[in-house]
Design a protein around this motif. Structure first.
Motif, PDB file in Angstrom:
ATOM      1  N   ARG A 141       0.668  -0.986   0.074  1.00 50.30           N
ATOM      2  CA  ARG A 141      -0.024   0.155   0.371  1.00 50.30           C
ATOM      3  C   ARG A 141       0.473   1.424   0.173  1.00 50.30           C
ATOM      4  N   VAL A 142       0.359   2.155  -0.745  1.00 54.07           N
ATOM      5  CA  VAL A 142       0.964   3.682  -0.551  1.00 54.07           C
ATOM      6  C   VAL A 142       0.468   4.145   0.553  1.00 54.07           C
ATOM      7  N   VAL A 143       1.569   4.743   1.343  1.00 53.58           N
ATOM      8  CA  VAL A 143       1.128   5.285   2.090  1.00 53.58           C
ATOM      9  C   VAL A 143       1.305   6.555   3.066  1.00 53.58           C
ATOM     10  N   GLY A 144       2.534   7.067   1.799  1.00 52.58           N
ATOM     11  CA  GLY A 144       2.309   8.552   1.567  1.00 52.58           C
ATOM     12  C   GLY A 144       3.452   8.984   0.390  1.00 52.58           C
ATOM     13  N   PHE A 145       4.106  10.173   1.118  1.00 54.88           N
ATOM     14  CA  PHE A 145       4.879  10.904  -0.373  1.00 54.88           C
ATOM     15  C   PHE A 145       6.860  11.108   0.131  1.00 54.88           C
ATOM     16  N   LEU A 146       7.324  11.243  -0.104  1.00 55.48           N
ATOM     17  CA  LEU A 146       7.974  11.867   0.440  1.00 55.48           C
ATOM     18  C   LEU A 146       9.328  12.406  -0.972  1.00 55.48           C
ATOM     19  N   SER A 147       9.550  13.841  -0.475  1.00 56.42           N
ATOM     20  CA  SER A 147       9.778  15.264  -1.222  1.00 56.42           C
ATOM     21  C   SER A 147      11.327  14.995  -0.683  1.00 56.42           C
ATOM     22  N   VAL A 148      12.127  15.587  -2.236  1.00 56.72           N
ATOM     23  CA  VAL A 148      13.410  15.799  -1.649  1.00 56.72           C
ATOM     24  C   VAL A 148      13.182  17.381  -2.797  1.00 56.72           C
ATOM     25  N   PHE A 149      13.798  18.197  -2.216  1.00 53.88           N
ATOM     26  CA  PHE A 149      14.192  19.757  -2.899  1.00 53.88           C
ATOM     27  C   PHE A 149      15.170  20.149  -2.641  1.00 53.88           C
ATOM     28  N   ARG A 150      15.998  20.881  -3.624  1.00 55.24           N
ATOM     29  CA  ARG A 150      16.844  21.703  -3.494  1.00 55.24           C
ATOM     30  C   ARG A 150      16.935  23.306  -3.682  1.00 55.24           C
ATOM     31  N   ASP A 151      17.271  23.889  -2.906  1.00 57.81           N
ATOM     32  CA  ASP A 151      17.199  25.429  -2.790  1.00 57.81           C
ATOM     33  C   ASP A 151      18.017  25.810  -4.393  1.00 57.81           C
ATOM     34  N   ILE A 152      17.282  26.290  -5.155  1.00 59.10           N
ATOM     35  CA  ILE A 152      17.308  27.040  -6.338  1.00 59.10           C
ATOM     36  C   ILE A 152      17.787  28.263  -6.868  1.00 59.10           C
ATOM     37  N   THR A 153      17.185  29.175  -5.515  1.00 56.56           N
ATOM     38  CA  THR A 153      16.525  30.589  -5.387  1.00 56.56           C
ATOM     39  C   THR A 153      18.079  31.361  -6.287  1.00 56.56           C
ATOM     40  N   GLU A 154      19.228  30.973  -6.003  1.00 55.56           N
ATOM     41  CA  GLU A 154      20.561  31.691  -6.222  1.00 55.56           C
ATOM     42  C   GLU A 154      20.722  31.578  -8.095  1.00 55.56           C
ATOM     43  N   ARG A 155      20.668  30.148  -8.058  1.00 56.29           N
ATOM     44  CA  ARG A 155      20.338  29.544  -9.615  1.00 56.29           C
ATOM     45  C   ARG A 155      19.578  31.086 -10.396  1.00 56.29           C
ATOM     46  N   LYS A 156      18.560  29.904 -10.392  1.00 57.88           N
ATOM     47  CA  LYS A 156      17.618  30.906 -10.754  1.00 57.88           C
ATOM     48  C   LYS A 156      18.204  32.659 -11.228  1.00 57.88           C
ATOM     49  N   ARG A 157      18.334  33.570  -9.853  1.00 58.09           N
ATOM     50  CA  ARG A 157      18.194  34.923 -10.291  1.00 58.09           C
ATOM     51  C   ARG A 157      20.187  35.071 -11.091  1.00 58.09           C
ATOM     52  N   ALA A 158      20.078  33.870 -10.614  1.00 54.48           N
ATOM     53  CA  ALA A 158      21.966  34.403 -11.676  1.00 54.48           C
ATOM     54  C   ALA A 158      21.412  34.278 -13.169  1.00 54.48           C
ATOM     55  N   GLU A 159      20.403  33.189 -13.020  1.00 56.67           N
ATOM     56  CA  GLU A 159      19.799  32.309 -14.611  1.00 56.67           C
ATOM     57  C   GLU A 159      19.029  33.936 -15.359  1.00 56.67           C
ATOM     58  N   GLU A 160      18.498  34.653 -14.165  1.00 59.86           N
ATOM     59  CA  GLU A 160      17.491  35.412 -14.490  1.00 59.86           C
ATOM     60  C   GLU A 160      18.373  36.776 -14.993  1.00 59.86           C
ATOM     61  N   GLU A 161      19.557  37.607 -14.647  1.00 61.55           N
ATOM     62  CA  GLU A 161      20.206  37.884 -14.735  1.00 61.55           C
ATOM     63  C   GLU A 161      21.693  37.692 -15.788  1.00 61.55           C
ATOM     64  N   LEU A 162      21.573  36.636 -16.202  1.00 64.74           N
ATOM     65  CA  LEU A 162      22.041  36.007 -17.240  1.00 64.74           C
ATOM     66  C   LEU A 162      21.096  36.611 -18.549  1.00 64.74           C
ATOM     67  N   ARG A 163      20.056  35.925 -18.394  1.00 63.83           N
ATOM     68  CA  ARG A 163      18.754  36.399 -19.138  1.00 63.83           C
ATOM     69  C   ARG A 163      18.903  37.918 -19.526  1.00 63.83           C
ATOM     70  N   LYS A 164      18.654  38.362 -18.619  1.00 63.29           N
ATOM     71  CA  LYS A 164      18.697  40.070 -18.859  1.00 63.29           C
ATOM     72  C   LYS A 164      19.964  41.132 -19.532  1.00 63.29           C
ATOM     73  N   SER A 165      21.263  41.031 -18.772  1.00 60.66           N
ATOM     74  CA  SER A 165      21.999  40.961 -19.833  1.00 60.66           C
ATOM     75  C   SER A 165      22.446  40.172 -21.414  1.00 60.66           C
ATOM     76  N   GLU A 166      21.776  39.422 -21.044  1.00 63.19           N
ATOM     77  CA  GLU A 166      21.664  38.710 -22.901  1.00 63.19           C
ATOM     78  C   GLU A 166      20.959  39.473 -23.570  1.00 63.19           C
ATOM     79  N   GLU A 167      19.774  40.262 -23.364  1.00 64.22           N
ATOM     80  CA  GLU A 167      18.984  40.750 -23.820  1.00 64.22           C
ATOM     81  C   GLU A 167      19.317  42.400 -23.908  1.00 64.22           C
ATOM     82  N   LYS A 168      20.160  42.942 -22.547  1.00 67.26           N
ATOM     83  CA  LYS A 168      20.738  43.667 -23.764  1.00 67.26           C
ATOM     84  C   LYS A 168      21.663  43.747 -24.131  1.00 67.26           C
TER      85      LYS A 168
END
Lengths: 499, 152
Positions: free
Chosen positions: A130-157
């Motif tokens: 029987r399935v009784v629950g979920f185990l979730s593993v998450f990684r904080d990628i906020t910094e990476r996302k921000r860096a990606e966004e910045e890169l995108r913006k600068s590329e856009e520029k």
């Protein structure tokens, strides 16, 4: 330990029977507890209702809640509605499929209200079959996302920098193979980026142009510095100022070359015009300074002689001296008047108007009536002249000048005749004033339009007439030239803008 | 002055003056006369006439009317054939090239000067506006070329 068992018991509540599809067994979670605690990733265990049963240390650190604060609460405590609903759907999807899901991305809201972006996966937790629950593993990628966004913006520029300019910009490797090209240059070539990247410069240019380009690349590679040169494109016959600059890697090695190509056709034209004007001005200054100096020498000289001749009481010589001085003063006055006239022509005073050319001829003949009558010249005038758009007064001045020149140099022809007419040549109307006078020797034809040039030294006038005529025609955008055979007369031709 | 006059009288000098400005020609001739330098001055007012004179053509076929000058004074801006061309033709001629040619002009333009020297001009002088200087210049150039300078 008791606590833990309780939680596992609660895991069993509402457990669903599902086919075996991997995942965690309830007891395994217990077994790997130490490992979970040391993980840098956030680990959350929930039951099927979505109540949090277990979180690890990383969760506490990242999300800010202690395990006591969240255990037993819905997972919604760390998400806004949008994320929570999406999570709900995903977890249902996992349940339906009987297997975990990877590649999840959510925004988590921390205790202090900050947003943290996490990515990770979720596995099912099983108890027996029987399935009784979920185990979730998450990684904080906020910094990476921000860096990606910045890169995108600068590329856009930078992209907008490269794409919004009017210059052609492209990147080539050391062998002249295109790596990138901006839209401006692509549209000049009439190609798309896909058609260009990876292809060679030589495939789109002549052999000669390629040779020049590769030579310049070599120069950049040799010197490590930018190279600038003027290039005439065979494609559109326009002039471009190209700047080739080296692109270096972190070791300082040249890996590519940027080319910025600016269309300088107009600038070049302006420069040429300016140079022509300067040359004109130089000639003008030369002539004026030379010709204005002559009468001054004369006046000074004869004033001196006059003094001596008065002392000597030589009345005859005194009279000659005075005449020479008077003549020189008159000449100087005429030279100044003509010079001033010439300098004013550049600025058309009257706005151009549409007028039948015949009217201008009539006016010019009116003004020269006295001379014509005295010299007994027959004047033939064509009919049906076209309409021209000109400064009427100036063009009348041209005609008056040409007519009186013809009369002045009529020579001893017993049947003097002046003919004023036009002909159409290659879509262009050419007007002419022709006479059957003495004409001009061949070697002097080129010089007659020079300022103060006189074919006949004994003739009246300063020799500025034809220079003025030429300037008027040129200011109108026309051309003027002269044809003559010595002893048989001459013809002055000129063109004018059509209406 | 006396000595110079004596020399001048001993050997009459012939000057060809090529000058399109009548007034300037008169000034030059009177200055030379006053200084008692040249016994014979021939004045022509364009480049073509100068060449006719020197090569005994046209109106100057008669060599009596066009003796070989001892000095040529040449203006540059001339009608018909300009001074540079006249100079070039003189210096290209086996017979005429040893006659000293002095350019006497209002042009201070360096291009004119360089071109004249390239064409083997013997001297290049710019007419000063001040008549005292002008007549002094004419006098001195006459003395120098006709009297002081030794010539075959």
């Amino acid at each position: 330990m008791k606590n833990r068992i309780n939680r596992l018991v609660s895991l069993r509540e509402g457990a669903q029977k599902l086919p075996n599809g991997g995942g965690w067994k309830g007891e395994e979670i217990e077994k790997y507890k130490a490992f979970f605690e040391s993980s840098l990733d956030i680990i959350i265990v929930t039951n099927l209702k979505g109540e949090i049963l277990e979180v690890n240390k990383a969760f506490e650190e990242v999300v800010g809640y202690s395990s006591e604060e969240v255990i037993g609460k819905s997972y919604r405590i760390i998400m806004d509605d949008e994320n929570a609903n999406r999570a709900f759907e995903k977890y249902n999807e996992a349940l339906r499929g009987g297997r975990g899901i990877s590649g999840l991305e959510f925004e988590i809201i921390t205790k202090s209200g900050d947003k943290v972006i996490v990515e990770g996966n979720m596995s099912l937790v099983r108890e027996g079959d029987r399935v009784v629950g979920f185990l979730s593993v998450f990684r904080d990628i906020t910094e990476r996302k921000r860096a990606e966004e910045e890169l995108r913006k600068s590329e856009e520029k930078y992209r907008s920098l490269v794409e919004s300019t009017d210059d052609s910009i492209y990147l080539v490797d050391k062998g002249g193979r295109y790596l990138f090209m901006n839209q401006k240059h692509l549209s000049r070539l009439g190609l798309s980026l896909d058609e260009v990247v990876g292809r060679k410069y030589s495939e789109f240019h002549s052999e000669e142009e390629t040779k020049e380009f590769l030579e310049k690349i070599k120069e950049v590679l040799r010197s490590g510095k930018s190279v600038r040169y003027e290039h005439k494109s065979r494609r559109d016959n326009r002039y471009y100022l190209r700047t080739l600059s080296p692109v270096k890697d972190e070791k300082g090695e040249i890996i590519a070359i940027t080319v910025i190509s600016k269309d300088i056709t107009e600038i070049r034209q302006m420069k040429e015009e300016l140079e022509a004007k300067n040359a004109d001005l130089e000639r003008f200054t030369y002539v004026v300074s030379h010709d204005l100096r002559s009468p001054l020498i004369t006046i000074q000289g004869f004033v001196d002689l006059l003094r001596r001749d008065i002392e000597a009481g030589d009345k005859e010589k005194v009279e000659v001296d005075l005449q020479m001085i008077e003549k020189a003063v008159r000449k100087m006055g005429n030279l100044l008047t003509d010079t001033l006239k010439l300098s004013r022509i550049g600025r058309i005073v009257n706005p151009p108007e549409e007028v039948p050319f015949g009217d201008l001829v009539k006016e010019a003949l009116e003004q020269t009536k006295g001379e014509i009558d005295r010299s007994n010249v027959e004047v033939l005038v064509a009919e049906d002249f076209p309409v021209v758009k000109v400064d009427s007064m100036r063009i009348v001045e041209v005609l008056v000048n040409l007519i009186s020149n013809s009369i002045k140099f009529m020579g001893d022809n017993p049947n003097p005749r002046i003919e004023i007419g036009f002909r159409v040549e290659g879509g262009e109307t050419v007007f002419f004033v022709r006479d059957n006078g003495m004409g001009i020797p061949k070697e002097q034809l080129e010089r007659v339009f020079e300022l103060f040039y006189k074919v006949d030294n004994k003739s009246e006038g300063t020799g500025a007439g034809l220079a003025i005529v030429k300037k008027i025609i040129e200011v109108h955008g026309g051309r003027i030239w002269i044809e003559s055979e010595e002893g048989k007369g001459c013809t002055v031709y000129f063109t004018l803008p059509k209406k | 002055m006396k000595e110079e006059k004596k020399v001048a009288m001993g050997k009459p000098a012939v000057i060809l003056l090529v000058e399109d400005d009548e007034a300037h020609a008169m000034l030059i001739m009177r200055t030379l006369e006053n200084a008692g330098i040249a016994n014979k001055i021939y004045w022509v007012n364009d480049g073509e006439e100068a060449l006719d004179f020197l090569f005994h053509r046209g109106n100057y076929v008669d060599k009596e009317k066009s003796p070989r000058p001892d000095l040529i004074l040449l203006d540059l801006r001339l009608p018909k054939v300009n001074g540079h061309e006249v100079l070039m033709k003189i210096k290209k001629s086996e017979e005429l090239r040893d006659i000293p040619v002095v350019v006497l002009t209002t042009s201070e333009d360096e291009k004119d000067m360089i071109r004249a020297y390239k064409n083997y001009v013997n001297s290049y002088l710019v007419k000063p506006i001040d008549f005292c200087k002008f007549s002094e210049m004419v006098r001195e150039l006459g003395f120098y070329w006709l009297l002081l300078n030794k010539h075959p």
